[in-house]
Design a protein around this motif. Structure first.
Motif, PDB file in Angstrom:
ATOM      1  N   SER A  24       0.818  -1.229   0.000  1.00  0.00           N
ATOM      2  CA  SER A  24       0.000   0.000   0.000  1.00  0.00           C
ATOM      3  C   SER A  24       0.845   1.270   0.000  1.00  0.00           C
ATOM      4  O   SER A  24       0.291   2.372   0.065  1.00  0.00           O
ATOM      5  CB  SER A  24      -0.909   0.003   1.234  1.00  0.00           C
ATOM      6  OG  SER A  24      -0.141   0.179   2.433  1.00  0.00           O
ATOM      7  N   GLY A  80       2.401   3.049  -2.164  1.00  0.00           N
ATOM      8  CA  GLY A  80       2.134   4.063  -3.185  1.00  0.00           C
ATOM      9  C   GLY A  80       0.856   4.839  -2.971  1.00  0.00           C
ATOM     10  O   GLY A  80       0.703   5.948  -3.507  1.00  0.00           O
ATOM     11  N   SER A  81      -0.085   4.297  -2.197  1.00  0.00           N
ATOM     12  CA  SER A  81      -1.378   4.966  -2.005  1.00  0.00           C
ATOM     13  C   SER A  81      -1.488   5.703  -0.674  1.00  0.00           C
ATOM     14  O   SER A  81      -2.505   6.351  -0.405  1.00  0.00           O
ATOM     15  CB  SER A  81      -2.515   3.929  -2.104  1.00  0.00           C
ATOM     16  OG  SER A  81      -2.363   2.928  -1.095  1.00  0.00           O
TER      17      SER A  81
END
Length: 434
Positions: free
Chosen positions: A37, A39-40
């Protein structure tokens, strides 16, 4: 987790992607999920931390001077992203070395926007087969320095040509030659403007002549306006004061006078600073001090043979040869005569030596000492004949360690090097309280 829940209820921002785990397998699953996760997330991370969820147990386990015993971190592999190289720029350094730099479409890596990365030299370019228009994978070494990892060759555009640095300087057009047994391609023109700019930046730097107020922009302007053609011309700028102020080359009247005063004051510097600023390959601040302590003056060093220079502590054949070549070069001799005519100090009047109790001993300083700054501690060691190095090695005799000493202390301990605190250092030079 109860503390997180309480803070969230009060309207305080807290992380939301934590998970309570009860087995090693659950811990690894959580680490994997957080990594996927990255990158988000609305913030940047480089790892995940496994912590005990009971505050009382944390108190019981306590902590060392550096780390808690109730937590451990897992660091993720460096983040990589693909981007397209739009051009390769060539820059020329102080020694004439030509360095290629890839300029690519901006990408976000480890919290910052990145659009440039060094390609080092022609061998590096050839080994990766980097071409303009290529899609490449970029990462940050140590989460700091952008580096090109590899070329995605299946995305290479048709007609992309191999990149060659060439045989001419990109700044002055003079011949550029690859030096034997190295990867370096160097401009052969000692008057190349790019070399001169880098040379002057080194000369006015903190470890050399320490002339404050002369930054990159000001030096660039001085060269462009023809005010400087060699480092020695710095000491003739006072003759052009009115022109400097009128054209605003280094600022208005007040700033110009401030810079000129700093240049004038630097004439009184100890000669090792001048020697450092000359830019002789391999001769930095520490080597320059050793040379001046041995020879006493720039003039004496200029007359020395390679054999005589090799008698100086820690001086090697390559450095000795570079020194002899520098002082035998007519262009260098002309610069030195200009320094002399301007009144720049060539002689070490005061060696700063109190005695030679620490002669032949090499020290490294790390951490925060109770009353001495690192600069003061280094000066104390050198005043008693010792040498201060920047990193720990097998040649280190003592590590002077203060509060928050880090990896240098660990390495010194592993190598069996003697560890001193401030009091131990004082005792070594005969300044203990007892």
């Amino acid at each position: 987790t109860e503390a997180y829940a309480f803070m969230k209820k009060q309207g305080i921002k807290v992380i939301h992607n934590y998970k309570v785990c009860r087995t090693a397998e659950e811990v690894w699953q959580a680490i994997t999920a957080i990594g996927e996760s990255r990158g988000s997330l609305p913030y940047d991370i480089d790892g995940a931390v496994v912590k005990l969820n009971n505050l009382a147990d944390r108190e019981k386990l306590g902590a060392t001077a550096k780390v808690p015993r109730w937590a451990i971190a897992y660091k993720y592999p460096p983040e990589e992203k693909e981007t397209v190289i739009r051009k390769i720029e060539l820059s020329v350094g102080r020694t004439g070395r030509i360095t290629p730099t890839a300029v690519f479409d901006p990408i976000r890596l480890c919290g910052t926007t990145v659009e440039r990365a060094t390609l080092h030299n022609q061998d590096f370019i050839d080994n990766l087969d980097v071409r303009i228009g290529d899609t490449v994978r970029v990462y940050k070494s140590g989460e700091i320095i952008p580096k090109v990892k590899e070329v995605v060759k299946e995305k290479r555009p048709a007609g992309a040509e191999p990149f060659v640095i060439g045989t001419t300087c990109p700044v002055c057009g003079a011949p550029a030659v690859r030096e034997p047994d190295t990867s370096d391609i160097k401009c052969q023109n000692p008057s190349c403007p790019a070399q001169l700019e880098s040379h002057i930046l080194n000369f006015v730097g903190r470890t050399a002549m320490d002339i404050k107020g002369l930054g990159e922009a000001a030096i660039h302007s001085l060269i462009e306006e023809g005010c400087i053609t060699t480092i020695a011309d710095l000491y003739h700028l006072a003759d052009r004061r009115e022109e400097l102020i009128e054209k605003g080359i280094i600022g208005k009247e007040k700033n110009t006078d401030k810079v000129l005063a700093a240049i004038e004051a630097s004439k009184k510097n100890e000669p090792q600073r001048l020697l450092t600023g000359l830019g002789i390959p391999g001769i930095g601040r520490t080597a320059a001090r050793e040379l001046m302590l041995h020879f006493g003056s720039i003039d004496a060093l200029a007359k020395a043979s390679e054999e005589e220079i090799l008698a100086v502590r820690d001086m090697g054949e390559i450095s000795a040869r570079a020194i002899v070549q520098y002082f035998r070069d007519p262009a260098s001799q002309k610069i030195l005569e200009s320094f002399r005519a301007s009144g720049v100090n060539f002689t070490l009047e005061n060696t700063g030596l109190v005695d030679e109790k620490l002669a032949g001993k090499t020290f490294v300083i790390t951490g925060t000492l109770p009353s001495l700054s690192r600069k003061d501690a280094a000066a104390l060691i050198e005043s008693h004949g010792g040498r201060v190095a920047g990193s720990v090695s097998k040649k280190t005799d003592y590590l002077v360690a203060g509060e928050a000493a880090g990896s240098k202390l660990q390495k010194a301990t592993a190598l069996g090097i003697a560890i001193l605190d401030e009091a131990g250092l004082m005792a070594l030079v005969g300044q203990s309280d007892t």
